[in-house]
Write a protein that holds these residues in place. Structure first.
Motif, PDB file in Angstrom:
ATOM      1  N   GLN A   2       0.827  -1.203   0.000  1.00  0.00           N
ATOM      2  CA  GLN A   2       0.000   0.000   0.000  1.00  0.00           C
ATOM      3  C   GLN A   2       0.864   1.257   0.000  1.00  0.00           C
ATOM      4  N   ASP A   3       0.370   2.248  -0.723  1.00  0.00           N
ATOM      5  CA  ASP A   3       0.995   3.568  -0.752  1.00  0.00           C
ATOM      6  C   ASP A   3       0.351   4.414   0.333  1.00  0.00           C
ATOM      7  N   VAL A   4       1.195   5.118   1.068  1.00  0.00           N
ATOM      8  CA  VAL A   4       0.715   6.065   2.065  1.00  0.00           C
ATOM      9  C   VAL A   4       1.185   7.440   1.622  1.00  0.00           C
ATOM     10  N   SER A   5       0.234   8.326   1.346  1.00  0.00           N
ATOM     11  CA  SER A   5       0.596   9.697   0.988  1.00  0.00           C
ATOM     12  C   SER A   5       0.549  10.543   2.255  1.00  0.00           C
ATOM     13  N   ILE A   6       1.570  11.388   2.385  1.00  0.00           N
ATOM     14  CA  ILE A   6       1.819  12.091   3.639  1.00  0.00           C
ATOM     15  C   ILE A   6       2.120  13.562   3.346  1.00  0.00           C
ATOM     16  N   ARG A   7       1.608  14.447   4.199  1.00  0.00           N
ATOM     17  CA  ARG A   7       2.011  15.861   4.162  1.00  0.00           C
ATOM     18  C   ARG A   7       3.010  16.059   5.300  1.00  0.00           C
ATOM     19  N   LEU A   8       4.116  16.692   4.963  1.00  0.00           N
ATOM     20  CA  LEU A   8       5.193  16.892   5.933  1.00  0.00           C
ATOM     21  C   LEU A   8       5.523  18.369   6.063  1.00  0.00           C
ATOM     22  N   ASP A   9       5.961  18.770   7.232  1.00  0.00           N
ATOM     23  CA  ASP A   9       6.470  20.125   7.409  1.00  0.00           C
ATOM     24  C   ASP A   9       7.774  20.249   6.627  1.00  0.00           C
ATOM     25  N   ASP A  10       7.994  21.403   6.022  1.00  0.00           N
ATOM     26  CA  ASP A  10       9.235  21.671   5.295  1.00  0.00           C
ATOM     27  C   ASP A  10      10.242  22.265   6.263  1.00  0.00           C
ATOM     28  N   THR A  11      10.695  21.441   7.205  1.00  0.00           N
ATOM     29  CA  THR A  11      11.664  21.875   8.216  1.00  0.00           C
ATOM     30  C   THR A  11      12.676  20.756   8.455  1.00  0.00           C
ATOM     31  N   PRO A  12      13.881  21.118   8.889  1.00  0.00           N
ATOM     32  CA  PRO A  12      14.872  20.094   9.188  1.00  0.00           C
ATOM     33  C   PRO A  12      14.360  19.131  10.265  1.00  0.00           C
ATOM     34  N   VAL A  64      -1.397  12.038   7.544  1.00  0.00           N
ATOM     35  CA  VAL A  64      -1.540  11.053   6.469  1.00  0.00           C
ATOM     36  C   VAL A  64      -2.735  11.471   5.625  1.00  0.00           C
ATOM     37  N   LEU A  65      -2.491  11.631   4.340  1.00  0.00           N
ATOM     38  CA  LEU A  65      -3.551  12.070   3.435  1.00  0.00           C
ATOM     39  C   LEU A  65      -4.397  10.905   2.940  1.00  0.00           C
ATOM     40  N   GLU A  66      -3.740   9.776   2.639  1.00  0.00           N
ATOM     41  CA  GLU A  66      -4.451   8.640   2.073  1.00  0.00           C
ATOM     42  C   GLU A  66      -3.624   7.374   2.185  1.00  0.00           C
ATOM     43  N   VAL A  67      -4.316   6.237   2.261  1.00  0.00           N
ATOM     44  CA  VAL A  67      -3.694   4.919   2.165  1.00  0.00           C
ATOM     45  C   VAL A  67      -4.387   4.216   1.009  1.00  0.00           C
ATOM     46  N   ARG A  68      -3.587   3.754   0.026  1.00  0.00           N
ATOM     47  CA  ARG A  68      -4.183   3.153  -1.175  1.00  0.00           C
ATOM     48  C   ARG A  68      -3.398   1.935  -1.634  1.00  0.00           C
ATOM     49  N   ASP A  69      -4.125   0.983  -2.209  1.00  0.00           N
ATOM     50  CA  ASP A  69      -3.484  -0.153  -2.842  1.00  0.00           C
ATOM     51  C   ASP A  69      -2.741   0.320  -4.081  1.00  0.00           C
ATOM     52  N   VAL A  70      -1.715  -0.414  -4.479  1.00  0.00           N
ATOM     53  CA  VAL A  70      -0.895  -0.030  -5.624  1.00  0.00           C
ATOM     54  C   VAL A  70      -0.824  -1.159  -6.648  1.00  0.00           C
ATOM     55  N   VAL A  71      -0.309  -0.814  -7.808  1.00  0.00           N
ATOM     56  CA  VAL A  71       0.025  -1.774  -8.846  1.00  0.00           C
ATOM     57  C   VAL A  71       1.543  -1.787  -8.928  1.00  0.00           C
ATOM     58  N   VAL A  72       2.122  -2.986  -8.899  1.00  0.00           N
ATOM     59  CA  VAL A  72       3.571  -3.129  -8.952  1.00  0.00           C
ATOM     60  C   VAL A  72       3.926  -3.900 -10.224  1.00  0.00           C
ATOM     61  N   GLN A  73       4.890  -3.371 -10.973  1.00  0.00           N
ATOM     62  CA  GLN A  73       5.287  -4.000 -12.238  1.00  0.00           C
ATOM     63  C   GLN A  73       6.801  -3.944 -12.382  1.00  0.00           C
ATOM     64  N   ARG A  74       7.395  -5.051 -12.753  1.00  0.00           N
ATOM     65  CA  ARG A  74       8.838  -5.058 -13.025  1.00  0.00           C
ATOM     66  C   ARG A  74       9.049  -4.724 -14.499  1.00  0.00           C
ATOM     67  N   VAL A 111       0.483   4.361  -8.347  1.00  0.00           N
ATOM     68  CA  VAL A 111      -0.706   4.728  -7.584  1.00  0.00           C
ATOM     69  C   VAL A 111      -1.679   5.279  -8.618  1.00  0.00           C
ATOM     70  N   VAL A 112      -2.794   4.596  -8.786  1.00  0.00           N
ATOM     71  CA  VAL A 112      -3.723   4.920  -9.876  1.00  0.00           C
ATOM     72  C   VAL A 112      -5.144   5.091  -9.355  1.00  0.00           C
ATOM     73  N   ASP A 113      -5.983   5.687 -10.204  1.00  0.00           N
ATOM     74  CA  ASP A 113      -7.372   5.905  -9.806  1.00  0.00           C
ATOM     75  C   ASP A 113      -8.235   4.650  -9.946  1.00  0.00           C
ATOM     76  N   LYS A 114      -7.788   3.669 -10.723  1.00  0.00           N
ATOM     77  CA  LYS A 114      -8.551   2.436 -10.935  1.00  0.00           C
ATOM     78  C   LYS A 114      -7.614   1.235 -10.783  1.00  0.00           C
ATOM     79  N   PRO A 115      -7.272   0.865  -9.546  1.00  0.00           N
ATOM     80  CA  PRO A 115      -6.250  -0.175  -9.353  1.00  0.00           C
ATOM     81  C   PRO A 115      -6.606  -1.540  -9.936  1.00  0.00           C
ATOM     82  N   GLU A 116      -7.848  -1.956  -9.841  1.00  0.00           N
ATOM     83  CA  GLU A 116      -8.211  -3.278 -10.378  1.00  0.00           C
ATOM     84  C   GLU A 116      -8.034  -3.315 -11.887  1.00  0.00           C
TER      85      GLU A 116
END
Length: 129
Positions: A2-12, A64-74, A111-116
């Motif tokens: 799963q992909d986790v999209s995150i907002r972070l502070d722009d600080t050291p 955390v903005l979102e948790v989503r399933d992903v597609v993985v391809q080699r 990370v796509v809008d239509k994972p299936e």
């Protein structure tokens, strides 16, 4: 995965805080990346269990903005044009790619809008190439 999209502070230290909290929770980052847009940091990271990562991050105040399933391809690294071929197939199928990065095993993570639907396109492309 799963992909986790995150907002972070722009600080050291923000990425250090993120990595440390995940480490304390026993959660490994499997791939991803982070960048700054304007005055905010954004990240997409890959985890075996995105909800466990969400819980650990939110517990220390990381948004955390979102948790989503992903597609993985080699991809075949020695064959030029594979990224274009695969992403063209996705586009032709009406699939929007919202984020793209690599995992630690050198696989493409989408990370796509239509994972299936994207999994079907990806599998068919892999057989044909």
């Amino acid at each position: 995965m799963q992909d986790v999209s995150i907002r972070l502070d722009d600080t050291p230290g923000t990425l250090a805080k993120m990595g440390e909290c995940l480490g304390r929770a026993g959660i490994s980052v499997e791939g991803g990346g982070a960048w700054v847009v304007g005055e905010s940091g954004f990240a997409h990271f890959l985890f075996q269990d995105g909800e466990a990562a969400r819980a650990a991050l939110e517990a220390v105040g990381i948004e955390v903005l979102e948790v989503r399933d992903v597609v993985v391809q080699r991809l075949k690294q020695a064959v030029p044009g594979q990224l274009g071929q695969l992403t063209r197939r996705m586009a032709d199928a009406g699939i929007n790619i919202e984020a793209l990065y690599s995992d630690h095993d050198h696989q493409l993570v989408l990370v796509v809008d239509k994972p299936e639907e994207a999994r079907i396109v990806s599998a068919k492309w892999a057989v044909e190439t």
